[in-house]
Design a protein around this motif. Sequence first.
Motif, mmCIF file in Angstrom:
data_model
loop_
_atom_site.group_PDB
_atom_site.id
_atom_site.type_symbol
_atom_site.label_atom_id
_atom_site.label_comp_id
_atom_site.label_asym_id
_atom_site.label_seq_id
_atom_site.Cartn_x
_atom_site.Cartn_y
_atom_site.Cartn_z
ATOM 1 N N PHE A 68 0.828 -1.203 0.000
ATOM 2 C CA PHE A 68 0.000 0.000 0.000
ATOM 3 C C PHE A 68 0.868 1.261 0.000
ATOM 4 O O PHE A 68 0.614 2.190 -0.769
ATOM 5 C CB PHE A 68 -0.938 -0.009 1.214
ATOM 6 C CG PHE A 68 -1.838 1.176 1.266
ATOM 7 C CD1 PHE A 68 -2.887 1.302 0.368
ATOM 8 C CD2 PHE A 68 -1.633 2.185 2.190
ATOM 9 C CE1 PHE A 68 -3.723 2.408 0.404
ATOM 10 C CE2 PHE A 68 -2.453 3.293 2.237
ATOM 11 C CZ PHE A 68 -3.499 3.407 1.335
ATOM 12 N N LEU A 96 2.449 1.686 -3.374
ATOM 13 C CA LEU A 96 1.487 2.198 -4.354
ATOM 14 C C LEU A 96 1.340 3.710 -4.215
ATOM 15 O O LEU A 96 1.393 4.442 -5.208
ATOM 16 C CB LEU A 96 0.131 1.518 -4.184
ATOM 17 C CG LEU A 96 -1.009 2.066 -5.052
ATOM 18 C CD1 LEU A 96 -0.693 1.842 -6.521
ATOM 19 C CD2 LEU A 96 -2.314 1.418 -4.682
ATOM 20 N N GLY A 124 4.616 5.415 -5.275
ATOM 21 C CA GLY A 124 4.763 5.314 -6.725
ATOM 22 C C GLY A 124 3.822 6.245 -7.474
ATOM 23 O O GLY A 124 4.213 6.900 -8.443
ATOM 24 N N LEU A 125 2.566 6.326 -7.026
ATOM 25 C CA LEU A 125 1.610 7.232 -7.671
ATOM 26 C C LEU A 125 2.022 8.693 -7.500
ATOM 27 O O LEU A 125 1.933 9.484 -8.449
ATOM 28 C CB LEU A 125 0.207 7.015 -7.103
ATOM 29 C CG LEU A 125 -0.499 5.734 -7.533
ATOM 30 C CD1 LEU A 125 -1.812 5.573 -6.774
ATOM 31 C CD2 LEU A 125 -0.739 5.726 -9.028
ATOM 32 N N ARG A 144 4.993 9.410 -9.792
ATOM 33 C CA ARG A 144 4.576 9.544 -11.190
ATOM 34 C C ARG A 144 3.814 10.830 -11.433
ATOM 35 O O ARG A 144 3.861 11.387 -12.524
ATOM 36 C CB ARG A 144 3.743 8.340 -11.611
ATOM 37 C CG ARG A 144 4.623 7.094 -11.749
ATOM 38 C CD ARG A 144 3.881 5.890 -12.222
ATOM 39 N NE ARG A 144 3.323 6.132 -13.546
ATOM 40 C CZ ARG A 144 2.395 5.374 -14.086
ATOM 41 N NH1 ARG A 144 1.917 4.347 -13.416
ATOM 42 N NH2 ARG A 144 1.940 5.630 -15.290
ATOM 43 N N LYS A 174 4.550 4.732 -19.279
ATOM 44 C CA LYS A 174 3.531 3.699 -19.406
ATOM 45 C C LYS A 174 3.885 2.545 -18.476
ATOM 46 O O LYS A 174 4.630 1.647 -18.841
ATOM 47 C CB LYS A 174 3.447 3.232 -20.843
ATOM 48 C CG LYS A 174 2.979 4.316 -21.774
ATOM 49 C CD LYS A 174 2.885 3.782 -23.179
ATOM 50 C CE LYS A 174 2.664 4.802 -24.164
ATOM 51 N NZ LYS A 174 1.840 5.576 -24.596
ATOM 52 N N GLY A 180 2.140 -0.149 -15.453
ATOM 53 C CA GLY A 180 0.929 -0.678 -14.843
ATOM 54 C C GLY A 180 0.973 -0.512 -13.328
ATOM 55 O O GLY A 180 1.888 0.082 -12.767
ATOM 56 N N TRP A 181 -0.044 -1.064 -12.686
ATOM 57 C CA TRP A 181 -0.145 -0.949 -11.227
ATOM 58 C C TRP A 181 1.013 -1.651 -10.529
ATOM 59 O O TRP A 181 1.556 -1.129 -9.552
ATOM 60 C CB TRP A 181 -1.471 -1.550 -10.747
ATOM 61 C CG TRP A 181 -2.628 -0.690 -11.079
ATOM 62 C CD1 TRP A 181 -3.483 -0.854 -12.133
ATOM 63 C CD2 TRP A 181 -3.054 0.482 -10.399
ATOM 64 N NE1 TRP A 181 -4.416 0.152 -12.135
ATOM 65 C CE2 TRP A 181 -4.176 0.985 -11.064
ATOM 66 C CE3 TRP A 181 -2.596 1.160 -9.275
ATOM 67 C CZ2 TRP A 181 -4.841 2.118 -10.657
ATOM 68 C CZ3 TRP A 181 -3.257 2.297 -8.869
ATOM 69 C CH2 TRP A 181 -4.363 2.760 -9.554
ATOM 70 N N ILE A 182 1.384 -2.819 -10.999
ATOM 71 C CA ILE A 182 2.452 -3.581 -10.342
ATOM 72 C C ILE A 182 3.782 -2.848 -10.453
ATOM 73 O O ILE A 182 4.526 -2.747 -9.475
ATOM 74 C CB ILE A 182 2.529 -5.009 -10.919
ATOM 75 C CG1 ILE A 182 1.256 -5.760 -10.553
ATOM 76 C CG2 ILE A 182 3.760 -5.739 -10.407
ATOM 77 C CD1 ILE A 182 1.137 -7.128 -11.140
ATOM 78 N N THR A 226 4.165 0.347 -10.777
ATOM 79 C CA THR A 226 4.060 1.536 -9.937
ATOM 80 C C THR A 226 4.320 1.185 -8.475
ATOM 81 O O THR A 226 5.028 1.904 -7.764
ATOM 82 C CB THR A 226 2.666 2.178 -10.081
ATOM 83 O OG1 THR A 226 2.475 2.547 -11.446
ATOM 84 C CG2 THR A 226 2.531 3.407 -9.215
ATOM 85 N N ILE A 227 3.779 0.057 -8.020
ATOM 86 C CA ILE A 227 4.015 -0.401 -6.652
ATOM 87 C C ILE A 227 5.494 -0.722 -6.454
ATOM 88 O O ILE A 227 6.107 -0.317 -5.457
ATOM 89 C CB ILE A 227 3.140 -1.625 -6.334
ATOM 90 C CG1 ILE A 227 1.664 -1.212 -6.266
ATOM 91 C CG2 ILE A 227 3.571 -2.292 -5.033
ATOM 92 C CD1 ILE A 227 0.704 -2.376 -6.205
#
Length: 82
Positions: A8, A11, A14-15, A18, A26, A28-30, A32-33
Amino acid sequence: MSIIGTIFVGLIVGLLARALKPGDDKMGWIMTILLGIAGSLLASYAGVAMGWYQEGQAAGWIASIVGAVILLFIYGLVRKKA
């Protein structure tokens, strides 16, 4: 911290990284985590090396985000060369 807590935090870090670094990344979620977790580890390692943190102490939120932005910048450089 538990694995779920680490994911968590990764995530969120990472968000935020970014969002702070402009560009078309580009991921994905993984990814970014993983970026957030790696940024936190980088900030912890650099903080211990510079004497900001004790051995085994986790980096703070701001340092983790800065570490993730640095990794995102390096990722962008490597991706452009490939």
